[in-house]
Design a protein around this motif. Structure first.
Motif, PDB file in Angstrom:
ATOM      1  N   TYR A  79       0.819  -1.221   0.000  1.00  0.00           N
ATOM      2  CA  TYR A  79       0.000   0.000   0.000  1.00  0.00           C
ATOM      3  C   TYR A  79       0.855   1.274   0.000  1.00  0.00           C
ATOM      4  N   ASP A  80       1.821   1.341   0.920  1.00  0.00           N
ATOM      5  CA  ASP A  80       2.632   2.562   1.032  1.00  0.00           C
ATOM      6  C   ASP A  80       3.382   2.864  -0.262  1.00  0.00           C
ATOM      7  N   GLU A  81       3.797   1.796  -0.956  1.00  0.00           N
ATOM      8  CA  GLU A  81       4.517   2.015  -2.224  1.00  0.00           C
ATOM      9  C   GLU A  81       3.574   2.536  -3.309  1.00  0.00           C
ATOM     10  N   VAL A  82       2.339   2.055  -3.296  1.00  0.00           N
ATOM     11  CA  VAL A  82       1.362   2.553  -4.281  1.00  0.00           C
ATOM     12  C   VAL A  82       1.092   4.042  -4.030  1.00  0.00           C
ATOM     13  N   LEU A  83       1.042   4.420  -2.752  1.00  0.00           N
ATOM     14  CA  LEU A  83       0.850   5.844  -2.429  1.00  0.00           C
ATOM     15  C   LEU A  83       1.929   6.683  -3.094  1.00  0.00           C
ATOM     16  N   ASP A  84       3.172   6.206  -3.005  1.00  0.00           N
ATOM     17  CA  ASP A  84       4.293   6.949  -3.610  1.00  0.00           C
ATOM     18  C   ASP A  84       4.202   6.939  -5.136  1.00  0.00           C
ATOM     19  N   GLN A  85       3.834   5.784  -5.702  1.00  0.00           N
ATOM     20  CA  GLN A  85       3.726   5.701  -7.165  1.00  0.00           C
ATOM     21  C   GLN A  85       2.658   6.669  -7.687  1.00  0.00           C
ATOM     22  N   ALA A  86       1.536   6.722  -6.967  1.00  0.00           N
ATOM     23  CA  ALA A  86       0.455   7.614  -7.391  1.00  0.00           C
ATOM     24  C   ALA A  86       0.895   9.081  -7.282  1.00  0.00           C
ATOM     25  N   GLU A  89       3.085   9.824 -10.248  1.00  0.00           N
ATOM     26  CA  GLU A  89       2.309   9.928 -11.499  1.00  0.00           C
ATOM     27  C   GLU A  89       1.569  11.260 -11.583  1.00  0.00           C
ATOM     28  N   GLN A  90       1.020  11.659 -10.450  1.00  0.00           N
ATOM     29  CA  GLN A  90       0.279  12.927 -10.464  1.00  0.00           C
ATOM     30  C   GLN A  90       1.231  14.104 -10.655  1.00  0.00           C
ATOM     31  N   ARG A  91       2.399  14.010 -10.022  1.00  0.00           N
ATOM     32  CA  ARG A  91       3.384  15.099 -10.129  1.00  0.00           C
ATOM     33  C   ARG A  91       3.827  15.296 -11.573  1.00  0.00           C
ATOM     34  N   THR A  92       3.991  14.170 -12.289  1.00  0.00           N
ATOM     35  CA  THR A  92       4.515  14.244 -13.662  1.00  0.00           C
ATOM     36  C   THR A  92       3.400  14.208 -14.717  1.00  0.00           C
ATOM     37  N   PHE A 115     -13.154   3.823 -11.132  1.00  0.00           N
ATOM     38  CA  PHE A 115     -11.786   4.019 -10.597  1.00  0.00           C
ATOM     39  C   PHE A 115     -11.846   4.225  -9.090  1.00  0.00           C
ATOM     40  N   PRO A 116     -10.731   4.006  -8.401  1.00  0.00           N
ATOM     41  CA  PRO A 116     -10.629   4.435  -6.997  1.00  0.00           C
ATOM     42  C   PRO A 116     -10.186   5.894  -6.963  1.00  0.00           C
ATOM     43  N   ILE A 117     -10.528   6.595  -5.907  1.00  0.00           N
ATOM     44  CA  ILE A 117      -9.951   7.936  -5.721  1.00  0.00           C
ATOM     45  C   ILE A 117      -8.530   7.759  -5.205  1.00  0.00           C
ATOM     46  N   TRP A 118      -7.606   8.399  -5.865  1.00  0.00           N
ATOM     47  CA  TRP A 118      -6.201   8.379  -5.442  1.00  0.00           C
ATOM     48  C   TRP A 118      -5.770   9.808  -5.118  1.00  0.00           C
ATOM     49  N   TRP A 119      -5.470  10.033  -3.892  1.00  0.00           N
ATOM     50  CA  TRP A 119      -5.072  11.383  -3.452  1.00  0.00           C
ATOM     51  C   TRP A 119      -6.057  12.441  -3.962  1.00  0.00           C
ATOM     52  N   GLY A 120      -7.324  12.122  -3.841  1.00  0.00           N
ATOM     53  CA  GLY A 120      -8.355  13.100  -4.238  1.00  0.00           C
ATOM     54  C   GLY A 120      -8.579  13.191  -5.738  1.00  0.00           C
ATOM     55  N   TYR A 127      -6.945   8.560 -17.305  1.00  0.00           N
ATOM     56  CA  TYR A 127      -6.751   9.615 -18.311  1.00  0.00           C
ATOM     57  C   TYR A 127      -6.146   9.034 -19.592  1.00  0.00           C
ATOM     58  N   THR A 128      -5.252   8.048 -19.438  1.00  0.00           N
ATOM     59  CA  THR A 128      -4.703   7.389 -20.630  1.00  0.00           C
ATOM     60  C   THR A 128      -5.851   6.822 -21.456  1.00  0.00           C
ATOM     61  N   PHE A 129      -6.783   6.163 -20.760  1.00  0.00           N
ATOM     62  CA  PHE A 129      -7.947   5.600 -21.462  1.00  0.00           C
ATOM     63  C   PHE A 129      -8.782   6.704 -22.118  1.00  0.00           C
ATOM     64  N   MET A 130      -9.033   7.771 -21.386  1.00  0.00           N
ATOM     65  CA  MET A 130      -9.888   8.837 -21.946  1.00  0.00           C
ATOM     66  C   MET A 130      -9.209   9.515 -23.140  1.00  0.00           C
ATOM     67  N   ASP A 131      -7.866   9.479 -23.146  1.00  0.00           N
ATOM     68  CA  ASP A 131      -7.119  10.029 -24.294  1.00  0.00           C
ATOM     69  C   ASP A 131      -7.221   9.119 -25.515  1.00  0.00           C
TER      70      ASP A 131
END
Ligand code: FMN
Length: 200
Positions: A79-86, A89-92, A115-120, A127-131
């Motif tokens: 879980y903690d690693e997914v938090l960092d990955q998310a 991803e949001q930062r970039t 989808f799940p909410i990730w950091w709000g 978004y990749t899908f919507m693109d």
């Protein structure tokens, strides 16, 4: 007599035609979702993600096709690693790739996006899908799981991101409920779908 024959013929026609209509009535709905199994907040280590469970209930009730956004590069099971990955991803503003593609996109006029909410936020892979596809003229219906944020601002974000689509009111369910209480989740989904007045 002529009337009787014509009535009989109409009745026969209806009997043969109705099942065909019934089958075709659902051919235009697609449920697309992203969901993360493994360790997650409030549910321990799960084999199937919370949003996946919710998405499958929606697909069942709508008799819809279903497509999971499976990341090409899997997220960690920790879980903690997914938090960092998310966060990264949001930062970039990343657009993580997903496996496969949707066949016959044009046949769908209604697309549920889950989808799940990730950091709000909506996870970047959505978004990749919507693109990836043209949403002109589609009806889009969001759904999500969360652990306190509800929909956050995802309803507005999807409307803004897909201006060519008609976006209907989404449904947010607690992840732990979607994971552990299929009956209650199915009830919530059914009430919501009925309220949307879709041609189920
Ligand atoms: C990276 C990450 C960030 C999260 N951020 C939020 C949040 O901001 N608000 C919230 O209510 N829940 C948050 N959660 C909890 C998830 O939205 C919730 O557990 C959801 O049901 C997970 O769905 P899934 O099993 O389909 O991936 C977060 C979970 C993860 C992994």
């Amino acid at each position: 007599m002529k009337k009787l024959i014509s009535l009989l013929l109409t009745a026969m026609l209806l009997c043969t035609a109705l099942p065909v209509f019934a089958e075709e009535a659902h051919a235009h709905v697609l449920v697309v979702y992203f969901s993360h199994a493994g360790e997650n907040y409030n549910v321990g280590v799960i084999e199937e993600g919370n949003t996946a469970k919710m998405g499958k209930i929606i697909a069942e009730q709508m008799n819809a096709d279903i497509f999971e956004l499976v990341p090409v590069v899997p997220y960690s099971n920790v879980y903690d690693e997914v938090l960092d990955q998310a966060t990264e991803e949001q930062r970039t503003n990343a657009r993580p790739e997903y496996e496969g593609e949707i066949e016959n996109w044009d046949q769908y006029d209604t697309v549920f996006i889950g989808f799940p909410i990730w950091w709000g936020e909506i996870p970047n892979i959505v978004y990749t899908f919507m693109d990836s596809y043209d949403f002109t003229g589609k009806t889009v219906i969001p759904f999500n799981t969360h652990e306190g944020s509800g929909q956050a601002h995802s309803q507005r974000d999807i409307s803004d991101y897909l201006p060519a689509a008609t976006v209907l009111k989404g449904l947010a369910i607690r992840g732990s409920k979607a994971q552990n209480d299929a009956e209650e989740t199915a009830k919530n989904v059914s009430n919501w779908l009925n309220g949307l007045n879709l041609n189920k």
